[in-house]
Design an enzyme around this catalytic site. Structure first.
Site, PDB file in Angstrom:
ATOM      1  CG  ASP A 259      -1.415  -0.996   1.567  1.00 52.83           C
ATOM      2  OD1 ASP A 259      -1.114  -2.532   0.959  1.00 52.83           O
ATOM      3  OD2 ASP A 259      -1.981  -1.507   2.641  1.00 52.83           O
TER       4      ASP A 259
ATOM      5  CD1 TRP B  52       3.004  -7.554   3.253  1.00 54.76           C
ATOM      6  CD2 TRP B  52       3.265  -9.008   5.012  1.00 54.76           C
ATOM      7  NE1 TRP B  52       2.568  -7.292   4.894  1.00 54.76           N
ATOM      8  CE2 TRP B  52       2.753  -8.240   5.707  1.00 54.76           C
ATOM      9  CE3 TRP B  52       3.636 -10.228   5.837  1.00 54.76           C
ATOM     10  CZ2 TRP B  52       2.028  -7.952   6.809  1.00 54.76           C
ATOM     11  CZ3 TRP B  52       3.049  -9.973   7.006  1.00 54.76           C
ATOM     12  CH2 TRP B  52       3.193  -8.969   7.760  1.00 54.76           C
TER      13      TRP B  52
ATOM     14  CB  SER C  30      -1.897   0.900   5.739  1.00 51.10           C
ATOM     15  OG  SER C  30      -0.980   0.508   4.374  1.00 51.10           O
TER      16      SER C  30
ATOM     17  CD  GLU D 117      -6.405  -5.596   4.348  1.00 54.44           C
ATOM     18  OE1 GLU D 117      -5.891  -5.585   2.544  1.00 54.44           O
ATOM     19  OE2 GLU D 117      -6.321  -6.403   4.746  1.00 54.44           O
TER      20      GLU D 117
HETATM   21  C1  FRU Z   1      -3.744  -3.576   3.113  1.00 56.50           C
HETATM   22  C2  FRU Z   1      -3.580  -4.218   3.939  1.00 56.50           C
HETATM   23  C3  FRU Z   1      -3.225  -2.779   5.682  1.00 56.50           C
HETATM   24  C4  FRU Z   1      -1.984  -3.526   6.440  1.00 56.50           C
HETATM   25  C5  FRU Z   1      -1.130  -3.281   5.338  1.00 56.50           C
HETATM   26  C6  FRU Z   1      -0.019  -3.712   6.148  1.00 56.50           C
HETATM   27  O1  FRU Z   1      -2.970  -4.463   1.957  1.00 56.50           O
HETATM   28  O2  FRU Z   1      -3.358  -5.434   4.456  1.00 56.50           O
HETATM   29  O3  FRU Z   1      -4.571  -3.106   5.716  1.00 56.50           O
HETATM   30  O4  FRU Z   1      -1.936  -2.236   7.028  1.00 56.50           O
HETATM   31  O5  FRU Z   1      -2.408  -4.557   4.201  1.00 56.50           O
HETATM   32  O6  FRU Z   1       1.241  -4.683   5.445  1.00 56.50           O
END
Ligand code: FRU
Length: 519
Positions: A58, A82, A115, A231
């Site tokens: 994000d 990730w 985020s 989200e």
């Molecule tokens: C959205 C998300 C958010 C979170 C972030 C973690 O893509 O899942 O809700 O803060 O990515 O990287």
């Protein structure tokens, strides 16, 4: 004697080299010789933001201050999937050319840095900025054993950050998914407002100083698309384009469906926000999508931009995000888009998205025509080849059942950006777009409802090395789609099926790369 001459020659050459290295700094020389190497890997976007290496998701902390657009983003400094989530950082003066900066926020005892957003604390409400101008406050989720909201501040234009000693500023209220705070100043009620995703709804908090927050209300548990958790909310007020005295509040949230087929998508609500609660104008079961493709996720708008609202999104989808075939980086952003609202008779207020004007600086004219028929089984563009380009087309519907463009065409691959004139649908078909077998959920055809206006359809298309974005009828319908074609597939075709259409005008621009080695 000969030895002596050689020595003088060597000395002279060294002095010459010394002088030359001053006239042409070494980095420029390196750039000149490696011009074709930097940001030139297979699938490397040429006019979209991507990190030099490693994983991103994000966009975060988008704020405009002192002539700079800041783009922070979810970043793994140590790998291509990730994890270790930190805030990466880049800045731009024009939303098009980006300069990479060091990682801004790193994980700590409270967890990873999920985020969030950033604001300019102009009146030093936080007390962090005594005697300083343009102080920045970032509001983010600390994701550890639980998810809580924290803040950090910067007195040097976002270059360095200090985390607030009193973090978290909002403790977890017993909700597992409690994240992605978006904060803005609400003038009418003279306070900061936070919208934060909380399970399958959004919660609203208020604050006078960004440190102490009070719960106000919540919205959404029974509204819109409920495909799992919500989200990345964003909330702002916008004038209505065709009725500028009227404004509406726009609330965007992403749906995270877990494993279901629907995919991760982005929906919006139109309504009123009085500083405390958000009220939906539409019946609760109305679902409005921001983008009909699968690669427009977690959009966030810049705060503090005068006179317009711009957002950008992560051009990916959690269903296959970690599998897309790029290396040594993974993830990129969409082009920045200006968002406005329009009142559509008998329907209501709807979102309009347009590529920001600044992108026009990348254009190099390639092919222009006016008033020409597109006849089945012919291709007016058979002589053009490109992998990074823009098409602006105004098409008058005639007898054709379908028409459009085939881009990134090779021997066995093509991406079709078309209009189905029978069903009134804009579509992108990426089933044969190139590499698609890394995920069963990737090869797909995406469709967006779109009616002709005065018998015409407009298509505004951006094609990069690994993406297409199409804006139908001045941004009424948008489809964003990653594609992974062979670098050799550069053919372009304009086609019609079962009849003709008339191209009122067609403009094709080659687009310059925004990347040069400026580190
Ligand atoms: C959205 C998300 C958010 C979170 C972030 C973690 O893509 O899942 O809700 O803060 O990515 O990287």
């Amino acid at each position: 004697m000969q030895k002596h001459t050689t020595r003088i020659f060597v000395y002279a050459m060294s002095i010459l080299l010394f002088i030359v290295s001053f006239l042409y700094p070494i980095s420029d020389n390196v750039f000149a010789s490696s011009k074709n190497e930097y940001y030139n890997e297979t699938y490397r976007p040429q006019f979209h933001f991507s990190p030099k290496q490693n994983w991103i998701n994000d966009p975060n902390g988008l704020v405009y201050v002192n002539g700079e657009y800041h783009l922070f983003y979810q970043y793994n400094p140590f790998g291509n999937t990730w994890g270790n989530i930190s805030w990466g950082h880049a800045v731009s003066k024009d939303l098009v050319h980006w300069k990479h900066l060091p990682v801004a926020l790193k994980p700590d005892d409270l967890g990873m840095i999920f985020s969030g957003s950033a604001v300019v604390d102009k009146n030093n409400t936080s007390g962090f900025f005594k005697g300083k101008k343009d102080g920045l406050v970032a509001i983010y989720t600390s994701s550890g054993e639980t998810q809580q909201q924290s803040i950090a501040y910067s007195t040097d234009q976002g270059r360095t950050w200090t985390k607030y000693a009193g973090n978290p500023v909002i403790k977890n209220p017993g909700i597992k998914d409690f994240r992605d705070p978006k904060v803005f100043w609400h003038d009418e009620t003279n306070k900061w407002v936070m919208v934060v995703a909380a399970g399958n709804k959004a919660m609203f908090y208020s604050s006078k100083n960004l440190k102490g927050w009070a719960y106000m209300s919540e919205f959404g548990a029974e509204e819109g698309a409920q495909l799992g958790v919500w989200e990345m909310p964003d909330l702002f007020e916008l004038p209505i384009h065709n009725d500028p005295k009227k404004t509406k509040w726009f609330l965007k949230v992403n749906t995270n469906p877990g494993g279901t087929k629907e995919g991760y998508r982005s929906q919006y609500f139109i309504g009123e926000f009085d500083g405390t609660t958000f009220k939906n104008d539409n019946p609760p079961d109305t679902v409005l999508w921001t983008d009909y493709g699968k690669d427009f996720f977690a959009a966030q708008s810049w705060s503090n931009v005068p006179d317009r609202r711009i957002w950008i999104a992560w051009m990916n989808n959690w269903q296959y995000a970690e599998k897309i075939p790029t290396n040594p980086w993974r993830g990129s952003m969409t082009i920045p888009r200006e968002v406005t609202l329009i009142e559509i008779p008998n329907k209501g207020v709807r979102l309009i998205q347009k590529p920001v004007e600044e992108l026009k600086q990348l254009r190099k004219e390639k092919y222009m025509l006016k008033n020409q028929l597109v006849i089945p089984k012919t291709n007016l563009l058979s002589k053009i080849k490109d992998d990074t380009f823009e098409i602006v087309a105004k098409v008058e519907l005639d007898s054709a059942k379908e028409f459009g463009f085939k881009v990134r065409k090779g021997e066995k691959e093509e991406t079709i950006i078309g209009y189905d004139a029978v069903e009134n649908k804009l579509f992108v078909d990426r089933t044969s777009s190139g590499e698609t077998d890394f995920s069963e959920q990737f090869p797909e055809k995406f469709e967006a409802p779109l009616s002709p206006k005065d018998g015409k359809i407009k298509m505004h298309i951006f094609v990069d090395r690994s993406s297409v974005e199409v804006f139908g009828n001045d941004g009424k319908a948008v489809i964003t789609s990653r594609i992974f074609p062979s670098p050799k597939s550069q053919g372009i075709e304009v086609y019609s099926i079962d009849g003709n259409v008339k191209l009122n005008s067609l403009e094709v621009y080659d687009l310059k790369s925004v990347w040069k080695n400026n580190e």
